[in-house]
Design an enzyme around this catalytic site. Structure first.
Site, PDB file in Angstrom:
ATOM      1  N   ARG A 112       0.825  -1.212   0.000  1.00  0.00           N
ATOM      2  CA  ARG A 112       0.000   0.000   0.000  1.00  0.00           C
ATOM      3  C   ARG A 112       0.855   1.257   0.000  1.00  0.00           C
ATOM      4  O   ARG A 112       0.410   2.318  -0.432  1.00  0.00           O
ATOM      5  CB  ARG A 112      -0.915   0.011   1.228  1.00  0.00           C
ATOM      6  CG  ARG A 112      -1.949  -1.098   1.264  1.00  0.00           C
ATOM      7  CD  ARG A 112      -2.709  -1.085   2.588  1.00  0.00           C
ATOM      8  NE  ARG A 112      -3.690  -2.155   2.676  1.00  0.00           N
ATOM      9  CZ  ARG A 112      -3.429  -3.391   3.078  1.00  0.00           C
ATOM     10  NH1 ARG A 112      -2.179  -3.706   3.415  1.00  0.00           N
ATOM     11  NH2 ARG A 112      -4.371  -4.306   3.146  1.00  0.00           N
ATOM     12  N   CYS A 122     -30.332  13.046   5.564  1.00  0.00           N
ATOM     13  CA  CYS A 122     -31.165  13.740   4.577  1.00  0.00           C
ATOM     14  C   CYS A 122     -32.421  12.912   4.305  1.00  0.00           C
ATOM     15  O   CYS A 122     -32.344  11.699   4.111  1.00  0.00           O
ATOM     16  CB  CYS A 122     -30.393  13.951   3.276  1.00  0.00           C
ATOM     17  SG  CYS A 122     -31.336  14.803   1.994  1.00  0.00           S
ATOM     18  N   THR A 147     -34.777  13.995   1.892  1.00  0.00           N
ATOM     19  CA  THR A 147     -35.367  14.555   0.668  1.00  0.00           C
ATOM     20  C   THR A 147     -36.103  13.488  -0.138  1.00  0.00           C
ATOM     21  O   THR A 147     -37.212  13.717  -0.634  1.00  0.00           O
ATOM     22  CB  THR A 147     -34.276  15.210  -0.204  1.00  0.00           C
ATOM     23  OG1 THR A 147     -33.749  16.337   0.501  1.00  0.00           O
ATOM     24  CG2 THR A 147     -34.839  15.666  -1.533  1.00  0.00           C
ATOM     25  N   GLY A 194     -34.661  16.843   6.619  1.00  0.00           N
ATOM     26  CA  GLY A 194     -33.509  16.287   7.313  1.00  0.00           C
ATOM     27  C   GLY A 194     -33.946  15.721   8.652  1.00  0.00           C
ATOM     28  O   GLY A 194     -35.046  15.993   9.129  1.00  0.00           O
TER      29      GLY A 194
END
Length: 348
Positions: free
Chosen positions: A26, A182, A184, A291
């Site tokens: 890595r 959220c 929405t 929200g």
């Protein structure tokens, strides 16, 4: 009315297929990117992760902490003018976006701050980036700030991504409804699966030499990896960075062995009842809250979470043989998973 039959995907619907690689460790990959901007005509270099401009996570302490990792913060827009001026005078603000909305108070405060200090990066933030007035605002802010890096959104489709890039945005913020706090999609029925939104918006933006920021829907480091694989130049997150010392949320304590110990922190969306009561006196009669407010585990310094995220991205890159973060979309092959997707595609 029309129905689109093409399947749209979220992060949970795919995995990244491993590929043969010459990378042995890595430590051999580079997660920093040098990203040029179409309108600002300059290049930013760093780890392209942005803390969301929520008042819990988009904080000055978060900006200081994330800058150590080359990452960024979009400050929330509720700091007083004098605090903003003092902060943007320091070198610690180098990776920080100044956030403004569309209301007059935001505009006036921005003018006051800009009269005192240079603002090199601006985030134009609205829930609905599909209005003509927002496109006009992007054009105006670009005309008034020709050298600033401007990020604008939110949208989820290629056509509006192109409109915002052509209007003056260097970075288009992508996402409607995927955030953990959220609602929405629940309240309005409007949205777009986040992985497909990133793929389609990135394709539109890159053809015009613009960039995209996948905003929301990230719950684990693997989602960050998938967002980069889908073509996101930047990722923005709130929930994954919540609950830390650098946040400004209310801390909930518990008595343990005679000591008061922090165990949880309050986290909420900026369209929640909590936020609107705090900053606007309540939810206006013409709108609904989009929200929610939750309590997340208290997690101490953000340093550990950042190392976990960056480690996950590095590991993903070794699995697919990508030496640099810029290579990731070219090296990414998504495989769809789950019985539901098999049914969609008529497989047994």
């Amino acid at each position: 009315m029309r129905i689109e039959n093409d399947p749209k995907l979220d992060f949970k619907d795919v995995l990244i297929r491993p590929k043969r690689s010459t990378l042995a460790s890595r430590s051999n990959v580079m997660i920093e990117r040098a990203i040029p901007f179409r309108h600002a005509r300059r290049t930013w270099t760093g780890f392209p992760l942005i803390a969301a401009n929520m008042d819990v996570t988009g904080t000055i302490p978060m900006a200081r902490a994330l800058r150590k990792h080359g990452a960024m913060v979009a400050l929330h827009k509720h700091y007083p003018t004098e605090v903003l001026v003092d902060f943007f005078r320091t070198a610690e603000s180098a990776n920080t976006f100044y956030t403004i909305g569309t209301n007059e108070a935001d505009q006036e405060k921005f003018k006051a701050v800009k009269a005192e200090v240079t603002i090199p990066m601006i985030c134009l933030d609205v829930a609905n980036g599909y209005t003509e007035s927002f496109v006009d605002m992007v054009k105006r802010v670009r005309d008034e700030n020709p050298d600033a890096i401007i990020m604008a959104g939110n949208v989820v489709t290629g056509d509006m991504t192109e409109a915002l890039v052509l209007g003056g945005a260097d970075i288009v913020k992508v996402g409607i409804g995927p955030g953990s706090v959220c609602t929405t999609r629940k309240m309005t029925g409007v949205g777009y699966p986040q992985l497909s939104a990133i793929i389609e918006c990135a394709d539109a933006a890159h053809g015009l030499k613009g960039q995209v920021c996948g905003d929301g829907g990230l719950t684990v480091p693997g989602d960050v990896a998938k967002a980069y694989g889908a073509g996101a130049d930047f990722v923005m997150m709130g929930g994954m960075l919540s609950g830390h010392d650098e946040c400004e949320g209310e801390i909930i304590y518990e008595e343990r062995n005679g000591k008061s110990v922090p165990v949880q922190m309050v986290f909420y969306g900026m369209s929640s009842d909590t936020a609107m009561k705090k900053y606007a006196g309540g939810v206006a009669k013409y709108r609904a809250s989009e929200g929610k407010t939750v309590e997340v585990p208290y997690r101490g310094p953000v340093e550990g979470t950042m190392l976990e995220i960056m480690g996950g991205v590095r590991s993903m890159m070794t699995y697919i043989g990508a030496v640099s973060l810029k290579e990731v979309p070219k090296r990414t092959t998504f495989i769809m998973v789950g019985a539901q997707l098999n049914t969609v595609f008529g497989q047994s």
